[in-house]
Design a protein around this motif. Structure first.
Motif, PDB file in Angstrom:
ATOM      1  N   PRO A  55       0.806  -1.243   0.000  1.00  0.00           N
ATOM      2  CA  PRO A  55       0.000   0.000   0.000  1.00  0.00           C
ATOM      3  C   PRO A  55       0.835   1.288   0.000  1.00  0.00           C
ATOM      4  CG  PRO A  55      -0.951  -1.591   1.498  1.00  0.00           C
ATOM      5  CD  PRO A  55       0.362  -2.150   1.063  1.00  0.00           C
ATOM      6  N   PRO A  56       1.886   1.418   0.824  1.00  0.00           N
ATOM      7  CA  PRO A  56       2.684   2.648   0.728  1.00  0.00           C
ATOM      8  C   PRO A  56       3.388   2.793  -0.624  1.00  0.00           C
ATOM      9  CG  PRO A  56       3.180   1.509   2.769  1.00  0.00           C
ATOM     10  CD  PRO A  56       2.313   0.616   1.967  1.00  0.00           C
ATOM     11  N   ALA A  57       3.790   1.672  -1.223  1.00  0.00           N
ATOM     12  CA  ALA A  57       4.439   1.738  -2.533  1.00  0.00           C
ATOM     13  C   ALA A  57       3.457   2.222  -3.599  1.00  0.00           C
ATOM     14  CB  ALA A  57       5.008   0.374  -2.902  1.00  0.00           C
ATOM     15  N   VAL A  58       2.222   1.781  -3.527  1.00  0.00           N
ATOM     16  CA  VAL A  58       1.208   2.223  -4.488  1.00  0.00           C
ATOM     17  C   VAL A  58       0.927   3.713  -4.301  1.00  0.00           C
ATOM     18  CG1 VAL A  58      -1.228   1.988  -5.149  1.00  0.00           C
ATOM     19  CG2 VAL A  58       0.170  -0.058  -4.745  1.00  0.00           C
ATOM     20  N   VAL A  59       0.786   4.141  -3.068  1.00  0.00           N
ATOM     21  CA  VAL A  59       0.520   5.560  -2.789  1.00  0.00           C
ATOM     22  C   VAL A  59       1.694   6.418  -3.264  1.00  0.00           C
ATOM     23  CG1 VAL A  59       0.200   7.258  -0.943  1.00  0.00           C
ATOM     24  CG2 VAL A  59      -1.073   5.112  -0.906  1.00  0.00           C
ATOM     25  N   ALA A  60       2.914   5.982  -3.008  1.00  0.00           N
ATOM     26  CA  ALA A  60       4.093   6.735  -3.431  1.00  0.00           C
ATOM     27  C   ALA A  60       4.172   6.812  -4.952  1.00  0.00           C
ATOM     28  CB  ALA A  60       5.356   6.093  -2.866  1.00  0.00           C
ATOM     29  N   THR A  61       3.837   5.735  -5.635  1.00  0.00           N
ATOM     30  CA  THR A  61       3.868   5.723  -7.097  1.00  0.00           C
ATOM     31  C   THR A  61       2.836   6.684  -7.675  1.00  0.00           C
ATOM     32  OG1 THR A  61       4.588   3.416  -7.064  1.00  0.00           O
ATOM     33  CG2 THR A  61       3.669   4.252  -9.127  1.00  0.00           C
TER      34      THR A  61
ATOM     35  N   PHE B 158       1.534   9.302  -6.164  1.00  0.00           N
ATOM     36  CA  PHE B 158       1.960  10.663  -5.817  1.00  0.00           C
ATOM     37  C   PHE B 158       3.058  11.144  -6.763  1.00  0.00           C
ATOM     38  CE2 PHE B 158       4.784  13.536  -3.473  1.00  0.00           C
ATOM     39  CZ  PHE B 158       3.897  14.562  -3.209  1.00  0.00           C
ATOM     40  N   CYS B 159       4.061  10.305  -6.994  1.00  0.00           N
ATOM     41  CA  CYS B 159       5.160  10.694  -7.881  1.00  0.00           C
ATOM     42  C   CYS B 159       4.664  10.906  -9.311  1.00  0.00           C
ATOM     43  CB  CYS B 159       6.263   9.646  -7.851  1.00  0.00           C
ATOM     44  SG  CYS B 159       7.153   9.610  -6.288  1.00  0.00           S
ATOM     45  N   THR B 160       3.743  10.089  -9.774  1.00  0.00           N
ATOM     46  CA  THR B 160       3.176  10.253 -11.105  1.00  0.00           C
ATOM     47  C   THR B 160       2.443  11.583 -11.213  1.00  0.00           C
ATOM     48  OG1 THR B 160       2.936   7.862 -11.298  1.00  0.00           O
ATOM     49  CG2 THR B 160       1.642   9.216 -12.820  1.00  0.00           C
ATOM     50  N   PHE B 161       1.665  11.925 -10.188  1.00  0.00           N
ATOM     51  CA  PHE B 161       0.950  13.201 -10.172  1.00  0.00           C
ATOM     52  C   PHE B 161       1.925  14.378 -10.202  1.00  0.00           C
ATOM     53  CE2 PHE B 161      -0.675  16.737  -7.606  1.00  0.00           C
ATOM     54  CZ  PHE B 161      -1.739  17.131  -8.412  1.00  0.00           C
ATOM     55  N   VAL B 162       2.967  14.317  -9.403  1.00  0.00           N
ATOM     56  CA  VAL B 162       3.945  15.410  -9.353  1.00  0.00           C
ATOM     57  C   VAL B 162       4.638  15.567 -10.701  1.00  0.00           C
ATOM     58  CG1 VAL B 162       6.143  16.124  -8.316  1.00  0.00           C
ATOM     59  CG2 VAL B 162       4.287  15.318  -6.866  1.00  0.00           C
ATOM     60  N   VAL B 163       5.021  14.463 -11.335  1.00  0.00           N
ATOM     61  CA  VAL B 163       5.687  14.536 -12.640  1.00  0.00           C
ATOM     62  C   VAL B 163       4.750  15.144 -13.680  1.00  0.00           C
ATOM     63  CG1 VAL B 163       6.589  13.125 -14.529  1.00  0.00           C
ATOM     64  CG2 VAL B 163       7.340  12.698 -12.194  1.00  0.00           C
ATOM     65  N   LYS B 164       3.492  14.725 -13.706  1.00  0.00           N
ATOM     66  CA  LYS B 164       2.538  15.282 -14.669  1.00  0.00           C
ATOM     67  C   LYS B 164       2.319  16.767 -14.423  1.00  0.00           C
ATOM     68  CE  LYS B 164      -0.946  12.864 -16.157  1.00  0.00           C
ATOM     69  NZ  LYS B 164      -2.185  12.052 -16.216  1.00  0.00           N
ATOM     70  N   LEU B 165       2.208  17.165 -13.180  1.00  0.00           N
ATOM     71  CA  LEU B 165       2.012  18.573 -12.854  1.00  0.00           C
ATOM     72  C   LEU B 165       3.213  19.410 -13.275  1.00  0.00           C
ATOM     73  CD1 LEU B 165       0.275  20.740 -11.421  1.00  0.00           C
ATOM     74  CD2 LEU B 165       1.575  20.219  -9.356  1.00  0.00           C
ATOM     75  N   LEU B 166       4.410  18.937 -12.970  1.00  0.00           N
ATOM     76  CA  LEU B 166       5.609  19.679 -13.341  1.00  0.00           C
ATOM     77  C   LEU B 166       5.762  19.779 -14.854  1.00  0.00           C
ATOM     78  CD1 LEU B 166       8.194  18.453 -10.696  1.00  0.00           C
ATOM     79  CD2 LEU B 166       7.072  20.678 -10.846  1.00  0.00           C
ATOM     80  N   ARG B 167       5.466  18.715 -15.568  1.00  0.00           N
ATOM     81  CA  ARG B 167       5.574  18.764 -17.026  1.00  0.00           C
ATOM     82  C   ARG B 167       4.592  19.780 -17.616  1.00  0.00           C
ATOM     83  NH1 ARG B 167       7.998  14.641 -20.101  1.00  0.00           N
ATOM     84  NH2 ARG B 167       6.393  14.999 -21.667  1.00  0.00           N
ATOM     85  N   LYS B 168       3.410  19.866 -17.033  1.00  0.00           N
ATOM     86  CA  LYS B 168       2.427  20.834 -17.530  1.00  0.00           C
ATOM     87  C   LYS B 168       2.850  22.258 -17.210  1.00  0.00           C
ATOM     88  CE  LYS B 168      -2.287  22.351 -17.114  1.00  0.00           C
ATOM     89  NZ  LYS B 168      -3.414  22.438 -16.232  1.00  0.00           N
ATOM     90  N   GLU B 169       3.321  22.485 -16.008  1.00  0.00           N
ATOM     91  CA  GLU B 169       3.685  23.832 -15.587  1.00  0.00           C
ATOM     92  C   GLU B 169       4.964  24.340 -16.247  1.00  0.00           C
ATOM     93  OE1 GLU B 169       1.926  25.977 -13.771  1.00  0.00           O
ATOM     94  OE2 GLU B 169       0.342  24.476 -13.767  1.00  0.00           O
ATOM     95  N   MET B 170       5.853  23.429 -16.591  1.00  0.00           N
ATOM     96  CA  MET B 170       7.125  23.835 -17.172  1.00  0.00           C
ATOM     97  C   MET B 170       7.121  23.769 -18.695  1.00  0.00           C
ATOM     98  SD  MET B 170       9.679  22.057 -14.458  1.00  0.00           S
ATOM     99  CE  MET B 170      11.138  22.625 -15.293  1.00  0.00           C
ATOM    100  N   ALA B 171       5.986  23.475 -19.298  1.00  0.00           N
ATOM    101  CA  ALA B 171       5.891  23.385 -20.756  1.00  0.00           C
ATOM    102  C   ALA B 171       6.111  24.766 -21.366  1.00  0.00           C
ATOM    103  CB  ALA B 171       4.521  22.844 -21.151  1.00  0.00           C
ATOM    104  N   PRO B 172       6.706  24.818 -22.554  1.00  0.00           N
ATOM    105  CA  PRO B 172       6.926  26.111 -23.202  1.00  0.00           C
ATOM    106  C   PRO B 172       5.606  26.811 -23.491  1.00  0.00           C
ATOM    107  CG  PRO B 172       7.680  24.301 -24.601  1.00  0.00           C
ATOM    108  CD  PRO B 172       7.200  23.713 -23.333  1.00  0.00           C
ATOM    109  N   ARG B 173       5.605  28.119 -23.312  1.00  0.00           N
ATOM    110  CA  ARG B 173       4.390  28.904 -23.508  1.00  0.00           C
ATOM    111  C   ARG B 173       4.659  30.054 -24.462  1.00  0.00           C
ATOM    112  NH1 ARG B 173       0.492  27.571 -19.868  1.00  0.00           N
ATOM    113  NH2 ARG B 173       1.165  26.295 -18.131  1.00  0.00           N
ATOM    114  N   THR B 174       3.584  30.537 -25.075  1.00  0.00           N
ATOM    115  CA  THR B 174       3.684  31.700 -25.949  1.00  0.00           C
ATOM    116  C   THR B 174       3.688  32.953 -25.088  1.00  0.00           C
ATOM    117  OG1 THR B 174       1.298  31.821 -26.194  1.00  0.00           O
ATOM    118  CG2 THR B 174       2.494  30.523 -27.830  1.00  0.00           C
TER     119      THR B 174
END
Length: 89
Positions: A10-16, A18-34
């Protein structure tokens, strides 16, 4: 051994998740913008939808590369810090 693994799943699933969410959020926020704040991919999609499919231009004219350059990348002078300091002798 099975008790230890079953306790860690269970902690491994929760950590996975969480890490997936953080990576997706960072990729969206750091994407190049006009300059107006839209994502570059959204701006391309809007431009492709509004332009006719065959506008009479040959493919590979370099428009894609020109659309992504900014003053700092192409070496031209920007507004701040573009001048070299003068040396008075």
């Amino acid at each position: 051994m099975g008790d230890v693994l079953s306790a860690l799943i269970p902690p491994a699933v929760v950590a996975t998740v969480f890490c997936t969410f953080v990576v997706k959020l960072l990729r969206k926020e750091m994407a190049p913008r006009t300059s107006d704040g839209r994502l570059v991919s959204e701006a391309r999609a809007d431009a492709a939808a509004s332009a006719p499919p065959d506008a009479g231009r040959p493919a590979g004219t370099g428009e894609e590369a020109a659309a992504h350059t900014c003053p700092e990348e192409d070496g031209s002078a920007g507004e701040e810090g573009s001048e070299r300091p003068r040396r008075d002798r």
